[in-house]
Motif scaffolding. Sequence first.
Motif, PDB file in Angstrom:
ATOM      1  N   GLU A 220       0.828  -1.208   0.000  1.00 33.28           N
ATOM      2  CA  GLU A 220       0.000   0.000   0.000  1.00 33.28           C
ATOM      3  C   GLU A 220       0.863   1.260   0.000  1.00 33.28           C
ATOM      4  O   GLU A 220       0.498   2.284  -0.569  1.00 33.28           O
ATOM      5  N   ILE A 221       1.993   1.160   0.654  1.00 34.85           N
ATOM      6  CA  ILE A 221       2.888   2.301   0.806  1.00 34.85           C
ATOM      7  C   ILE A 221       3.679   2.559  -0.469  1.00 34.85           C
ATOM      8  O   ILE A 221       3.859   3.716  -0.885  1.00 34.85           O
ATOM      9  N   THR A 222       4.117   1.521  -1.123  1.00 31.56           N
ATOM     10  CA  THR A 222       5.037   1.679  -2.255  1.00 31.56           C
ATOM     11  C   THR A 222       4.358   1.702  -3.618  1.00 31.56           C
ATOM     12  O   THR A 222       4.978   2.117  -4.602  1.00 31.56           O
ATOM     13  N   THR A 223       3.107   1.270  -3.692  1.00 37.30           N
ATOM     14  CA  THR A 223       2.427   1.203  -4.985  1.00 37.30           C
ATOM     15  C   THR A 223       1.731   2.519  -5.304  1.00 37.30           C
ATOM     16  O   THR A 223       0.870   2.964  -4.542  1.00 37.30           O
ATOM     17  N   PRO A 224       2.069   3.161  -6.418  1.00 35.07           N
ATOM     18  CA  PRO A 224       1.383   4.411  -6.784  1.00 35.07           C
ATOM     19  C   PRO A 224      -0.097   4.177  -7.051  1.00 35.07           C
ATOM     20  O   PRO A 224      -0.494   3.135  -7.572  1.00 35.07           O
ATOM     21  N   SER A 225      -0.905   5.156  -6.660  1.00 37.64           N
ATOM     22  CA  SER A 225      -2.346   5.112  -6.881  1.00 37.64           C
ATOM     23  C   SER A 225      -2.851   6.546  -6.880  1.00 37.64           C
ATOM     24  O   SER A 225      -2.096   7.479  -6.564  1.00 37.64           O
ATOM     25  N   PRO A 226      -4.111   6.776  -7.217  1.00 35.66           N
ATOM     26  CA  PRO A 226      -4.629   8.148  -7.191  1.00 35.66           C
ATOM     27  C   PRO A 226      -4.467   8.821  -5.834  1.00 35.66           C
ATOM     28  O   PRO A 226      -4.253  10.039  -5.764  1.00 35.66           O
ATOM     29  N   ASP A 227      -4.552   8.048  -4.749  1.00 31.14           N
ATOM     30  CA  ASP A 227      -4.387   8.611  -3.409  1.00 31.14           C
ATOM     31  C   ASP A 227      -2.956   8.503  -2.893  1.00 31.14           C
ATOM     32  O   ASP A 227      -2.667   8.945  -1.778  1.00 31.14           O
ATOM     33  N   ASN A 228      -2.106   7.908  -3.678  1.00 29.91           N
ATOM     34  CA  ASN A 228      -0.714   7.700  -3.254  1.00 29.91           C
ATOM     35  C   ASN A 228       0.209   7.927  -4.450  1.00 29.91           C
ATOM     36  O   ASN A 228       0.932   7.042  -4.889  1.00 29.91           O
ATOM     37  N   ARG A 229       0.162   9.129  -4.966  1.00 31.79           N
ATOM     38  CA  ARG A 229       0.863   9.432  -6.205  1.00 31.79           C
ATOM     39  C   ARG A 229       2.378   9.463  -5.998  1.00 31.79           C
ATOM     40  O   ARG A 229       2.882   9.713  -4.899  1.00 31.79           O
ATOM     41  N   LEU A 230       3.092   9.218  -7.086  1.00 26.77           N
ATOM     42  CA  LEU A 230       4.542   9.417  -7.083  1.00 26.77           C
ATOM     43  C   LEU A 230       4.834  10.903  -6.956  1.00 26.77           C
ATOM     44  O   LEU A 230       4.192  11.741  -7.604  1.00 26.77           O
ATOM     45  N   ILE A 231       5.807  11.232  -6.139  1.00 25.18           N
ATOM     46  CA  ILE A 231       6.207  12.631  -5.964  1.00 25.18           C
ATOM     47  C   ILE A 231       7.590  12.856  -6.560  1.00 25.18           C
ATOM     48  O   ILE A 231       7.795  13.745  -7.382  1.00 25.18           O
ATOM     49  N   ALA A 232       8.558  12.055  -6.128  1.00 26.49           N
ATOM     50  CA  ALA A 232       9.910  12.072  -6.694  1.00 26.49           C
ATOM     51  C   ALA A 232      10.440  10.647  -6.608  1.00 26.49           C
ATOM     52  O   ALA A 232      10.490  10.076  -5.520  1.00 26.49           O
TER      53      ALA A 232
END
Length: 503
Positions: A220-232
């Motif tokens: 959940e922490i490492t997988t990009p998603s709409p609520d957990n977007r990549l930042i850098a």
Amino acid sequence: MASELTPERIPVIVGIGEIADHPNDLAQGLEPLALLEAAVRRAGDDSATSLLRDINSLDVVNFLSWRYHAPEQQLTARLGVSPRHCYYGPVGGESPIRFIHEAALRIARGEANVAVVCGAEAQSTATKAARAKLELPWTPFASDVPEPKRGAAFQKPIATQLGVARPITVYPLYEAATAAHWGQTPRQALDESGVLWSRYAQAAASNPSAWIKRAFAPSEITTPSPDNRLIAWPYTKLMVANPSVNLGAAVLLTSLAKAREAGIAEEKLIYIHGGASAEEPRDYLARDQFHQSHAQNAVLETIKAMVGGDGRAFDAIELYSCFPVVPKMARRTLGLGDDVQPTVTGGLTFFGAPLNTYMTHAACAMVRKLRGGARLGLLYGQGGFVTKHHALVVSRTPPEEALSENVSVQANADAAYGDVPAFVTEASGDGTVESFTVIYTSKGDVEHGVVMLRTSNGARTLARVPAQDQATLAALTNMDRSPVGARGAISTAADGVPEWRAV
């Protein structure tokens, strides 16, 4: 020189106080100064004494969510005290640990006998109010007070131009370099980060003051998603510090003699055994490499030696956690396995990152942990861009030696430094990747990549990878092969910025 080991010169933590403000009505949100006062008073209540009346040492951690004229003086007025030492500190995530250590040393020298270290932020309310164009009924914002000097102020213009003069874009450079040095593929490094961060989340879930009280699985922490977007790259939103919180904390210290005189039970006393500090150059591009921090190593090796040379002697640990690479480096220096529980607090993502003062909360959590049965604790704080490092050993058992005045281990850090390559802003020919990141927009699209390169003559430079260069970006973000050490061609773009293309 060490102070005499007598009850009058033995510093102890006797009180802790925390407050988390979740206002339903923004206008009712507490300003940082009010959070600060509440936390200090709660620390006094925790000690079950009237020691707050005798404060003669006060350190206030730097505010960033609101600006005040002499906040330390405003706090003393609210508390009705006039401490001999009254200090408002500079920016730095390590500063709470430094302030606690310095307060302990004042007690050990006989310069103070009741000390408070405190900090607070209300960034959540301040940000929401600004977006809503709501004027908060707080102490007027001190527009004439200079903005605190932060890490970006020390960086080269090209770092700012390319967007790698902020913590969120600098720490990934260490992330990529360390993973390559340790022989990890990017996938393995990300997996380590996910497991580590899930342990922070687990601690936050049971911390009553935490901002996010929910356990997260590593994926959940490492997988990009709409609520957990990549930042850098490779950091997602759930892998970075969360400053949008309203939190305050305070730590109350006194001498063992005064604690006993006040009737504080022995099982509530937490002893400070010693600590160490060191720094890296403020300009991160003026460092010799990025797969380790000599300052961090010097501090943690010293701390390890203080407990017999084995980091496993600690049964309670707080490793600073603005970004995963920091505790990943720290655990290796301490000789701890990947099964380490790195926090008693919850981390700057899940507990929350009240900017400079997270480690004040960590000290509170550590006191609770030690009072609850742990024997020996490590508090490690860090500030800047892997820049400032300070660690402290605390215990529920009294020290056998007086608190040492020898705090700085800067000489050890400096002695470990290798040659620092010259930095150039103009380059051509071959460039070998020293480290890299990819910066994303708020919508999750690639803005551009940034590579730190070594030129054919050994100089260091920064170069951009345009968003349209999908082949090079794919090479940089390949999960099964690190691009560190890869070669490519440096050219100069129309705007004069160096660019790099993989070959």
